[in-house]
Design a protein around this motif. Structure first.
Motif, mmCIF file in Angstrom:
data_model
loop_
_atom_site.group_PDB
_atom_site.id
_atom_site.type_symbol
_atom_site.label_atom_id
_atom_site.label_comp_id
_atom_site.label_asym_id
_atom_site.label_seq_id
_atom_site.Cartn_x
_atom_site.Cartn_y
_atom_site.Cartn_z
ATOM 1 N N GLY A 19 -3.449 61.595 -0.188
ATOM 2 C CA GLY A 19 -4.576 60.865 -0.717
ATOM 3 C C GLY A 19 -4.552 59.699 0.497
ATOM 4 O O GLY A 19 -3.877 59.597 1.389
ATOM 5 N N ASN A 20 -5.794 58.854 0.198
ATOM 6 C CA ASN A 20 -5.969 57.707 0.991
ATOM 7 C C ASN A 20 -4.754 56.741 1.002
ATOM 8 O O ASN A 20 -4.336 56.182 2.081
ATOM 9 N N GLU A 21 -3.979 56.413 -0.100
ATOM 10 C CA GLU A 21 -2.970 55.471 -0.125
ATOM 11 C C GLU A 21 -1.929 56.225 0.768
ATOM 12 O O GLU A 21 -1.221 55.188 1.594
ATOM 13 N N ALA A 22 -1.323 57.405 0.679
ATOM 14 C CA ALA A 22 -0.429 58.035 1.384
ATOM 15 C C ALA A 22 -0.669 58.186 3.013
ATOM 16 O O ALA A 22 0.121 57.677 3.886
ATOM 17 N N ALA A 23 -1.879 58.280 3.102
ATOM 18 C CA ALA A 23 -2.791 58.175 4.630
ATOM 19 C C ALA A 23 -2.430 56.957 5.241
ATOM 20 O O ALA A 23 -1.851 56.740 6.367
ATOM 21 N N ARG A 24 -2.743 55.933 4.472
ATOM 22 C CA ARG A 24 -2.357 54.587 4.982
ATOM 23 C C ARG A 24 -1.093 54.175 5.293
ATOM 24 O O ARG A 24 -0.810 53.650 6.208
ATOM 25 N N GLN A 25 -0.229 54.610 4.258
ATOM 26 C CA GLN A 25 0.973 54.392 4.720
ATOM 27 C C GLN A 25 1.636 54.950 6.074
ATOM 28 O O GLN A 25 2.581 54.530 6.637
ATOM 29 N N LEU A 26 1.304 56.161 6.095
ATOM 30 C CA LEU A 26 1.522 57.131 7.286
ATOM 31 C C LEU A 26 0.919 56.243 8.686
ATOM 32 O O LEU A 26 1.547 56.208 9.607
ATOM 33 N N LEU A 27 -0.295 55.929 8.568
ATOM 34 C CA LEU A 27 -0.827 54.874 9.536
ATOM 35 C C LEU A 27 0.051 53.937 9.872
ATOM 36 O O LEU A 27 0.191 53.312 10.976
ATOM 37 N N VAL A 28 0.426 53.103 8.888
ATOM 38 C CA VAL A 28 1.260 51.885 9.101
ATOM 39 C C VAL A 28 2.580 52.433 9.677
ATOM 40 O O VAL A 28 2.962 51.499 10.806
ATOM 41 N N ALA A 29 3.085 53.312 9.533
ATOM 42 C CA ALA A 29 4.405 53.814 10.106
ATOM 43 C C ALA A 29 4.230 54.243 11.343
ATOM 44 O O ALA A 29 5.159 54.040 12.191
ATOM 45 N N PHE A 30 3.057 55.111 11.698
ATOM 46 C CA PHE A 30 3.202 55.925 12.886
ATOM 47 C C PHE A 30 1.782 55.720 13.710
ATOM 48 O O PHE A 30 1.806 55.892 14.945
ATOM 49 N N GLY A 31 0.866 54.940 13.265
ATOM 50 C CA GLY A 31 -0.234 54.799 14.180
ATOM 51 C C GLY A 31 -1.247 55.388 14.003
ATOM 52 O O GLY A 31 -1.718 55.969 12.706
#
Length: 409
Positions: A19-31
């Motif tokens: 979902g959006n929350e997990a996707a944002r965490q991924l963006l924080v971690a990897f760009g």
């Protein structure tokens, strides 16, 4: 946006269980999303669950056709040449105000000539990091002069007229009206905002946040209205093309309506109206909530009364709203002259029954001319029906040639 970049963003939104929350965490971690998909399963599991990591490693089967459809949509100018855009989290053009809501969308599909105020420049060499910084810093609202106007899908004729006239007056004061393109109050608010535009004006009159893909219009009867908005405003969706009008989408999109506006005005609402969700979200964001009171006998006024009891500000005119928002439009006399005339509501339906005529009358005092304009009944026939309602105790005549519905409760 390049095709490969679009593919990566679509893949991220389509990945099962992400979902959006997990996707944002991924963006924080990897760009950027493309970097996310370069990671091994073990690296991904440092941020998300094993099940989510597995989903991210497999390309969704629906990605290829959706990519083709979306890319073609972006290239097509469509009816009237309305501009088509996709804005992603971290873009300079992503609306800052949505970064203040609990669940900002990863992607926004835009149709129309309008655009958001740009954020501060994002360094092109590290766009993903800019996205994460924006998320953390919760940038300030960019649509400073905007107001959400929401309410019932089944308003009284007076409620529909109120929505249109308030929206027109607020538009004349320079506010952008945000709503949801639904039947009833939403549609009337969009119409009123468009009415406020001067010929040749390039002002962003109204923003419609929809619960479908932008290749669809729901409800279908608002097709012409959607085309007008595309020419003089902006249609927004967080849903990919082809998304049907699923019931769950509409309460969810209310967070965007509240997020895009500086304040929320509820015109008319029952106690279980979805517009109360928008009002609650607006209040939780520290924004003003306004409500128009109505008759204690009208179920469509009970939601507004509940909001007022909870601290929403009672308003009786557009000028009340502007004063509370501390906006000096310089148009006070002109705004005061915009009478809320129920004739503009254009109530529809059969008036061959008492119930239909009572619905057209509503609970506010109404004159014979205004009622005739709503119903389309000849004067003699209308007067005969009004007499019958009066004899049955359902209607009372007031001074000044006005009529008002009475409640037997």
């Amino acid at each position: 946006m390049e095709r490969d970049e679009l593919a990566a963003w679509l893949r991220l939104t389509l990945s099962s269980g992400v979902g959006n929350e997990a996707a944002r965490q991924l963006l924080v971690a990897f760009g950027l999303p493309a970097k996310v998909f370069e990671q091994s399963s073990s690296t991904l599991q440092q941020v998300v669950s094993a099940r989510q990591a597995t989903a991210l490693r497999a390309e969704p089967p629906e990605l290829a056709p959706l990519l083709e459809q979306t890319w073609a949509w972006l290239q097509d100018t469509g009816v009237g040449g309305a501009r088509r855009q996709i804005v992603v989290l971290g873009d300079a053009n992503y609306p800052q105000s949505l970064l203040n809501i609990e669940d900002p969308p990863l992607m926004l599909y835009l149709l129309g000539g309008g655009e958001f105020v740009s954020n501060q420049a994002v360094a092109p060499v590290n766009k993903g990091q800019a996205a994460t910084t924006s998320i953390v810093n919760k940038l300030a609202l960019s649509l400073a002069n905007s107001i959400a106007v929401v309410g019932s899908r089944n308003p009284t004729p007076q409620g529909a007229a109120n929505a249109r006239q308030f929206a027109k007056a607020l538009g004349l004061a320079g506010l952008t009206v945000v709503s949801g393109l639904a039947l009833g109050v939403d549609g009337a608010a969009h119409e009123g905002a468009l009415d406020s535009l001067a010929p040749g004006s390039d002002r962003l009159a109204t923003v419609a946040v929809v619960g479908t893909g932008l290749d669809r219009v729901y409800p279908k009867r608002h097709l012409a209205l959607a085309h007008r908005i595309a020419q003089n405003g902006l249609l927004i969706s967080e849903y990919p093309l082809g998304t049907p009008p699923l019931p769950a989408n509409f309460p969810k999109r209310n967070r965007l309506i509240a997020g895009l506006a500086q304040a929320t005005l509820v015109i008319e609402a029952a106690l279980k109206s979805g517009s109360l969700i928008t009002a609650r979200l607006s209040a939780e964001q520290g924004k003003d909530v306004f409500a128009i009171p109505g008759s204690i006998h009208s179920t469509q006024a009970r939601g507004c009364h509940a909001l007022i009891k909870q601290g929403a500000k009672l308003v009786e005119s557009a000028q009340d709203v502007l004063e509370e928002m501390k906006i000096d439009s310089g148009l006070a006399p002109a705004l005061d002259s915009i009478a809320v005339d129920a004739c503009s509501a254009g109530a529809t339906g059969s008036f061959g029954t008492q119930t239909a005529l009572l619905d057209a009358i509503g609970f506010d005092p109404v004159g014979l001319d205004a009622l005739q304009a709503r119903c389309g009944i000849d004067t003699a026939g209308l007067q005969a029906q009004l007499m019958t309602l009066e004899l049955d105790g359902l209607l009372v005549r007031l001074p000044g040639g006005l009529f008002q519905r009475m409640s037997r409760g």
